[in-house]
Design a protein around this motif. Sequence first.
Motif, PDB file in Angstrom:
ATOM      1  N   ASN A  38     -53.924  25.284 106.274  1.00 36.48           N
ATOM      2  CA  ASN A  38     -54.102  24.547 105.189  1.00 36.48           C
ATOM      3  C   ASN A  38     -52.640  24.537 104.576  1.00 36.48           C
ATOM      4  N   THR A  39     -51.654  24.102 105.196  1.00 38.00           N
ATOM      5  CA  THR A  39     -50.185  24.124 104.726  1.00 38.00           C
ATOM      6  C   THR A  39     -49.675  22.810 104.984  1.00 38.00           C
ATOM      7  N   VAL A  40     -48.777  22.272 103.928  1.00 36.96           N
ATOM      8  CA  VAL A  40     -47.940  21.208 104.121  1.00 36.96           C
ATOM      9  C   VAL A  40     -46.434  21.461 103.988  1.00 36.96           C
ATOM     10  N   TYR A  41     -45.751  21.116 104.878  1.00 40.05           N
ATOM     11  CA  TYR A  41     -44.241  21.411 104.711  1.00 40.05           C
ATOM     12  C   TYR A  41     -43.329  20.381 104.460  1.00 40.05           C
ATOM     13  N   LEU A  42     -42.199  20.684 103.759  1.00 38.40           N
ATOM     14  CA  LEU A  42     -41.124  19.754 103.530  1.00 38.40           C
ATOM     15  C   LEU A  42     -39.846  20.120 104.196  1.00 38.40           C
ATOM     16  N   GLN A  43     -39.424  19.856 105.450  1.00 39.91           N
ATOM     17  CA  GLN A  43     -38.374  20.118 105.934  1.00 39.91           C
ATOM     18  C   GLN A  43     -37.140  19.278 105.440  1.00 39.91           C
ATOM     19  N   MET A  44     -36.238  19.783 104.873  1.00 47.43           N
ATOM     20  CA  MET A  44     -34.939  19.316 104.193  1.00 47.43           C
ATOM     21  C   MET A  44     -33.559  19.269 104.832  1.00 47.43           C
ATOM     22  N   ASN A  45     -32.986  18.493 105.440  1.00 48.53           N
ATOM     23  CA  ASN A  45     -31.879  18.644 105.974  1.00 48.53           C
ATOM     24  C   ASN A  45     -30.817  17.943 105.188  1.00 48.53           C
ATOM     25  N   GLY A  46     -29.532  18.331 105.426  1.00 45.45           N
ATOM     26  CA  GLY A  46     -28.510  17.469 104.919  1.00 45.45           C
ATOM     27  C   GLY A  46     -28.585  17.198 103.426  1.00 45.45           C
ATOM     28  N   LEU A  47     -28.782  18.403 102.976  1.00 42.12           N
ATOM     29  CA  LEU A  47     -29.014  18.600 101.429  1.00 42.12           C
ATOM     30  C   LEU A  47     -27.517  18.325 100.670  1.00 42.12           C
ATOM     31  N   ILE A  48     -27.834  17.706  99.438  1.00 41.94           N
ATOM     32  CA  ILE A  48     -26.815  17.376  98.431  1.00 41.94           C
ATOM     33  C   ILE A  48     -26.915  17.677  97.273  1.00 41.94           C
ATOM     34  N   PRO A  49     -25.899  17.824  96.416  1.00 42.61           N
ATOM     35  CA  PRO A  49     -26.228  18.417  95.129  1.00 42.61           C
ATOM     36  C   PRO A  49     -27.042  17.668  94.373  1.00 42.61           C
ATOM     37  N   GLU A  50     -27.193  16.374  94.540  1.00 42.91           N
ATOM     38  CA  GLU A  50     -28.261  15.518  93.831  1.00 42.91           C
ATOM     39  C   GLU A  50     -29.710  15.782  94.144  1.00 42.91           C
ATOM     40  N   ASP A  51     -29.880  16.709  95.258  1.00 45.64           N
ATOM     41  CA  ASP A  51     -31.245  17.277  95.627  1.00 45.64           C
ATOM     42  C   ASP A  51     -31.653  18.257  94.759  1.00 45.64           C
ATOM     43  N   THR A  52     -30.863  18.814  93.839  1.00 46.52           N
ATOM     44  CA  THR A  52     -31.178  20.017  93.073  1.00 46.52           C
ATOM     45  C   THR A  52     -32.121  19.461  92.225  1.00 46.52           C
ATOM     46  N   ALA A  53     -33.307  20.175  92.226  1.00 49.28           N
ATOM     47  CA  ALA A  53     -34.532  19.865  91.221  1.00 49.28           C
ATOM     48  C   ALA A  53     -35.605  21.037  91.606  1.00 49.28           C
ATOM     49  N   VAL A  54     -36.447  21.099  90.639  1.00 51.12           N
ATOM     50  CA  VAL A  54     -37.736  21.905  90.886  1.00 51.12           C
ATOM     51  C   VAL A  54     -38.715  21.094  91.801  1.00 51.12           C
ATOM     52  N   TYR A  55     -39.098  21.365  92.807  1.00 51.25           N
ATOM     53  CA  TYR A  55     -40.081  20.565  93.621  1.00 51.25           C
ATOM     54  C   TYR A  55     -41.398  21.263  93.635  1.00 51.25           C
ATOM     55  N   TYR A  56     -42.551  20.128  93.331  1.00 56.63           N
ATOM     56  CA  TYR A  56     -43.858  20.175  93.210  1.00 56.63           C
ATOM     57  C   TYR A  56     -44.482  19.664  94.450  1.00 56.63           C
ATOM     58  N   CYS A  57     -45.575  20.497  94.795  1.00 58.27           N
ATOM     59  CA  CYS A  57     -46.549  19.867  95.676  1.00 58.27           C
ATOM     60  C   CYS A  57     -47.634  19.446  94.620  1.00 58.27           C
ATOM     61  N   ALA A  58     -48.346  18.414  95.298  1.00 61.35           N
ATOM     62  CA  ALA A  58     -49.444  17.956  94.394  1.00 61.35           C
ATOM     63  C   ALA A  58     -50.594  17.367  95.348  1.00 61.35           C
ATOM     64  N   ALA A  59     -51.619  17.148  95.028  1.00 64.90           N
ATOM     65  CA  ALA A  59     -52.896  16.890  96.058  1.00 64.90           C
ATOM     66  C   ALA A  59     -53.543  15.579  95.000  1.00 64.90           C
ATOM     67  N   GLY A  60     -54.145  14.707  95.755  1.00 63.70           N
ATOM     68  CA  GLY A  60     -54.670  13.765  95.035  1.00 63.70           C
ATOM     69  C   GLY A  60     -55.784  12.959  96.147  1.00 63.70           C
ATOM     70  N   HIS A  61     -57.027  12.632  95.679  1.00 57.91           N
ATOM     71  CA  HIS A  61     -57.973  12.115  96.418  1.00 57.91           C
ATOM     72  C   HIS A  61     -57.861  10.615  96.389  1.00 57.91           C
ATOM     73  N   ARG A  62     -57.756   9.929  97.561  1.00 54.45           N
ATOM     74  CA  ARG A  62     -57.743   8.595  97.543  1.00 54.45           C
ATOM     75  C   ARG A  62     -56.616   7.909  96.786  1.00 54.45           C
ATOM     76  N   VAL A  63     -55.447   8.367  97.176  1.00 52.86           N
ATOM     77  CA  VAL A  63     -54.283   7.907  96.005  1.00 52.86           C
ATOM     78  C   VAL A  63     -53.684   6.468  96.562  1.00 52.86           C
ATOM     79  N   PRO A  64     -54.180   5.678  95.775  1.00 56.30           N
ATOM     80  CA  PRO A  64     -53.645   4.141  96.125  1.00 56.30           C
ATOM     81  C   PRO A  64     -52.037   4.045  95.883  1.00 56.30           C
ATOM     82  N   GLN A  65     -51.449   4.717  94.893  1.00 59.23           N
ATOM     83  CA  GLN A  65     -50.183   4.317  94.714  1.00 59.23           C
ATOM     84  C   GLN A  65     -49.600   5.865  95.068  1.00 59.23           C
ATOM     85  N   VAL A  66     -48.918   6.095  96.078  1.00 63.36           N
ATOM     86  CA  VAL A  66     -48.595   7.519  96.678  1.00 63.36           C
ATOM     87  C   VAL A  66     -47.383   7.963  96.031  1.00 63.36           C
ATOM     88  N   ALA A  67     -46.560   7.246  95.394  1.00 58.65           N
ATOM     89  CA  ALA A  67     -45.444   7.421  94.587  1.00 58.65           C
ATOM     90  C   ALA A  67     -45.585   7.551  93.086  1.00 58.65           C
TER      91      ALA A  67
END
Length: 123
Positions: free
Chosen positions: A76-105
């Motif tokens: 029951n786990t989702v992973y996010l592999q992040m390679n080649g990180l740059i300073p612009e990637d600095t942020a708080v990262y949140y995972c989220a779940a949605g049911h039948r997401v028509p607009q994923v972004a």
Amino acid sequence: VQLQASGGGLVQAGDSLRLSCVASGHIFSTYYIGWFRQAPGKEREFVATINWSGASTYYGDSSKGRFTISKDNAKNTVYLQMNGLIPEDTAVYYCAAGHRVPQVAVPSEYDCWGQGTQVTVSS
């Protein structure tokens, strides 16, 4: 569904990190579980999402080619592999779940959110 994100930290530019999002509760096959990030003073930004039943994946423009989202249904786990990180990637990262997401972004399409994990990339 409850979500628990982990794996953030302080790294240098060019390094890699793998974030984990453990989901508890019943996960319907039509769920999407994804990652968003939010830097100080900026709007929440879509990073990637994956369909729970299949393997359809979607990426935001800033993560294409550097980040990979994957899942382990048995854990029951989702992973996010992040390679080649740059300073612009600095942020708080949140995972989220949605049911039948028509607009994923779109953050409002997701109705369950984890607590966030801080990623800081130094130059």
